[in-house]
Design a protein around this motif. Structure first.
Motif, short mmCIF file in Angstrom:
data_model
loop_
_atom_site.label_atom_id
_atom_site.label_comp_id
_atom_site.label_asym_id
_atom_site.label_seq_id
_atom_site.Cartn_x
_atom_site.Cartn_y
_atom_site.Cartn_z
N LEU A 15 43.47 86.91 14.38
CA LEU A 15 44.52 86.45 13.89
C LEU A 15 45.76 86.18 14.77
O LEU A 15 46.82 87.06 14.77
N PRO A 16 45.79 85.32 15.55
CA PRO A 16 46.99 85.19 16.35
C PRO A 16 48.27 84.64 15.66
O PRO A 16 48.10 83.94 14.78
N LYS A 17 49.14 85.45 15.90
CA LYS A 17 50.55 85.37 15.01
C LYS A 17 51.14 83.93 15.16
O LYS A 17 51.49 83.47 14.21
N GLN A 18 51.04 83.23 16.14
CA GLN A 18 51.63 81.83 16.29
C GLN A 18 51.29 81.37 17.66
O GLN A 18 51.39 81.77 18.69
N THR A 19 51.02 80.05 17.68
CA THR A 19 50.39 79.33 18.95
C THR A 19 51.91 79.09 19.57
O THR A 19 52.67 78.62 19.27
N PRO A 20 52.09 79.49 20.91
CA PRO A 20 53.26 79.35 21.49
C PRO A 20 53.50 77.88 22.01
O PRO A 20 52.69 77.10 22.33
N VAL A 21 54.91 77.70 21.54
CA VAL A 21 55.42 76.21 21.88
C VAL A 21 56.12 76.40 23.29
O VAL A 21 57.21 76.86 23.44
N ARG A 22 55.41 75.84 24.50
CA ARG A 22 55.99 76.22 25.87
C ARG A 22 57.32 75.59 25.95
O ARG A 22 57.85 75.30 27.06
N GLU A 23 57.49 74.36 25.10
CA GLU A 23 58.53 73.60 25.22
C GLU A 23 59.69 74.04 24.86
O GLU A 23 61.04 73.53 24.92
N LEU A 25 62.43 77.86 25.45
CA LEU A 25 62.62 79.01 26.28
C LEU A 25 61.90 80.05 25.70
O LEU A 25 61.09 81.01 26.31
N GLU A 26 62.02 80.33 24.45
CA GLU A 26 61.47 81.43 23.71
C GLU A 26 60.07 81.15 23.82
O GLU A 26 59.38 82.41 24.16
N GLY A 27 59.55 80.00 23.41
CA GLY A 27 57.86 80.04 23.35
C GLY A 27 57.40 80.12 24.82
O GLY A 27 56.32 80.80 24.90
N TRP A 28 57.96 79.60 25.95
CA TRP A 28 57.68 79.83 27.10
C TRP A 28 57.49 81.19 27.54
O TRP A 28 56.29 81.44 28.23
N GLU A 29 58.52 81.93 27.24
CA GLU A 29 58.48 83.28 27.76
C GLU A 29 57.47 84.03 27.14
O GLU A 29 56.67 85.06 27.46
N ASP A 30 57.25 83.97 25.75
CA ASP A 30 56.23 84.55 24.93
C ASP A 30 54.88 84.18 25.67
O ASP A 30 54.08 85.08 25.54
N TRP A 31 54.66 82.85 25.83
CA TRP A 31 53.15 82.61 26.60
C TRP A 31 52.99 83.27 28.03
O TRP A 31 52.01 83.76 28.14
N ARG A 32 53.99 83.08 28.83
CA ARG A 32 54.01 83.78 30.01
C ARG A 32 53.50 85.45 29.92
O ARG A 32 52.90 85.80 30.66
N ARG A 33 54.27 85.98 28.97
CA ARG A 33 54.22 87.64 29.04
C ARG A 33 52.65 87.63 28.26
O ARG A 33 52.10 88.63 28.86
N LYS A 34 52.06 86.75 27.70
CA LYS A 34 51.00 87.28 26.87
C LYS A 34 49.65 86.38 27.47
O LYS A 34 48.53 86.61 26.79
N ALA A 153 61.73 75.97 33.71
CA ALA A 153 61.93 74.94 32.44
C ALA A 153 60.62 73.99 32.46
O ALA A 153 60.55 73.23 33.27
N TYR A 154 59.74 74.34 31.27
CA TYR A 154 58.79 73.27 31.06
C TYR A 154 59.06 72.42 29.94
O TYR A 154 59.41 72.76 28.95
N VAL A 155 59.02 71.11 30.26
CA VAL A 155 59.56 70.11 29.34
C VAL A 155 58.42 68.84 29.02
O VAL A 155 57.82 68.51 30.20
N GLN A 156 57.89 68.47 27.93
CA GLN A 156 56.95 67.35 27.80
C GLN A 156 57.98 66.04 27.94
O GLN A 156 59.08 65.90 27.36
#
Length: 416
Positions: A15-23, A25-34, A153-156
């Motif tokens: 059960l992944p809590k939430q798919t990180p949204v890398r676009e 800052l909060e989502g990027w940092e969550d993805w980077r750490r995990k 900074a990662y941007v689509q």
């Protein structure tokens, strides 16, 4: 005792809590750490699986499914070349003390060839190193500003990119305030402030070939993007087949170093981002698909399959399930050497093998799987982001025309 035996830690793989949204800052940092925290299922043979209780089998099967859905990013000869150039350019630019325009990088290639994931891993590794060097603090912090440090900074790129929407996409990454009355100069200045206050060293714009150079808005957007290089960041542009997209039509190739030289940005001059008429330089690197023509290319493909093979958790699969016999050739025929298509085929094939109790990958199992890539809503088919995939062998056989020359049509009909 493993997690599936004790029942603990089930949510970590199921059960992944939430798919990180890398676009963001909060989502990027969550993805980077995990990004490297996933633990694959333990490797069991059929006898060990049968020795489990029914509940343990169910949990283990769920963990196996999750393992096949989270295959690791593997280095290939093509990604190694991209990593060497991109990481070297980022680190070299980040260590510059001179107030000169930093050279950027364009990463090109076909759809589903791993460009985004490769670049994200490179810049995440850079960010890990940069934060460690500065003890997680922003060395360029501005007194009175928010205490945030975002080296990357990662941007689509917006699907219908315009200068304003591109600026807003960058500001949305930081969560910076955007007011309805902001005109383009205000937005550009706010982007410059956000990059500076957050200590950003790398700005990535993904899917840049969504820009259509026959549209005036898109031409203005590309000019604006070049202006961002005046903000002392390394600009990385990712796109499908950049040489044919028109993004380089104003540039020339410098034979001395292979870099593409583009004229200075008009936005930089108009908005006072840079007082000089400095040309913009980009290194262009291609992340190509695998090929199957020479012994070296075949060996590289087989090595890649061996890396995937080591991460499979099928109960009856032989050790060389992907590398033995004609399987490498078959997998190349099905995917054209596109790593994203291969991953989708293997993942769906493992699901099929588990559901049918086959518990191995064979040509018969895989030939029931259609490689469907068009269901990814985040990709733009018109920009070449979805590659053409060869049909299954069974589909080819059904469509093959039948030679009726030697067919027995029965006795000839008598005519009167």
């Amino acid at each position: 005792m493993t997690s599936f035996q004790s029942g603990q830690g089930i949510s970590e793989f199921l059960l992944p809590k939430q798919t990180p949204v890398r676009e963001t800052l909060e989502g990027w940092e969550d993805w980077r750490r995990k990004r490297k925290s996933f633990t694959p299922a333990p490797r069991l043979d059929l006898a060990a699986w049968r020795a489990l209780s029914p509940r343990q089998r169910t949990l283990h099967d769920l963990h196996r499914t999750s393992t096949h859905s989270n295959l690791p990013l593997l280095q290939t000869p093509m990604t190694k070349a991209v990593t060497k150039l991109v990481h070297g350019r980022i680190m070299g630019n980040a260590l510059k003390h001179k107030p000169t325009t930093r050279a950027g990088v364009m990463v090109t290639g076909g759809g589903y060839q791993g460009k985004t994931e490769t670049v994200c891993e490179i810049i995440a590794t850079f960010e890990d190193t940069w934060l460690e060097l500065h003890r997680q603090l922003n060395p360029d912090a501005v007194p009175g500003s928010r205490d945030l440090h975002a080296p990357v900074a990662y941007v689509q790129t917006p699907v219908t990119a315009k200068p304003k929407s591109t600026c807003k996409a960058i500001l949305n990454f930081y969560g910076a305030p955007i007011h309805a009355r902001m005109d383009l100069p205000d937005l550009v200045r706010q982007v410059a402030v956000s990059l500076q206050e957050n200590g950003t060293k790398v700005l990535v714009l993904d899917d840049i070939t969504r820009l259509r150079m026959h549209r005036v808005d898109d031409q203005d957007t590309l000019d604006l993007i070049r202006a961002f290089m005046s903000m002392h960041v390394t600009l990385i542009l990712i796109g499908v087949d950049i040489p044919r997209s028109g993004l380089l039509q104003e540039g020339r190739r410098d034979p001395s170093n292979g870099q593409y030289v583009l004229p200075p940005s008009q936005h930089a001059k108009v908005h006072g981002l840079e007082p000089t008429q400095t040309q913009r330089r980009f290194d262009l690197v291609e992340l190509d698909h695998f090929r199957y023509d020479t012994p070296q290319q075949i060996a590289a493909w087989v090595d890649h399959l061996a890396g995937i093979q080591a991460n499979l958790r099928l109960l009856k699969a032989p050790a060389d399930v992907l590398t033995g016999g004609h399987m490498p050739e078959y997998l190349f025929e099905r995917t054209n050497g596109v790593v994203g298509a291969l991953e989708r085929l293997i993942e769906d094939g493992c699901t099929e093998a588990m559901e049918t109790k086959e518990e191995s990958l064979t040509v018969d199992v895989l030939d029931h799987i259609d490689i469907i890539l068009e269901d990814d809503a985040g990709r733009d088919p018109d920009a070449g982001e979805i590659p053409a995939i060869p049909p299954r062998r069974s589909q080819v056989e059904r469509k093959r025309p039948h030679n009726s020359v030697f067919d027995d049509r029965g006795p000839a009909e008598e005519t009167g």
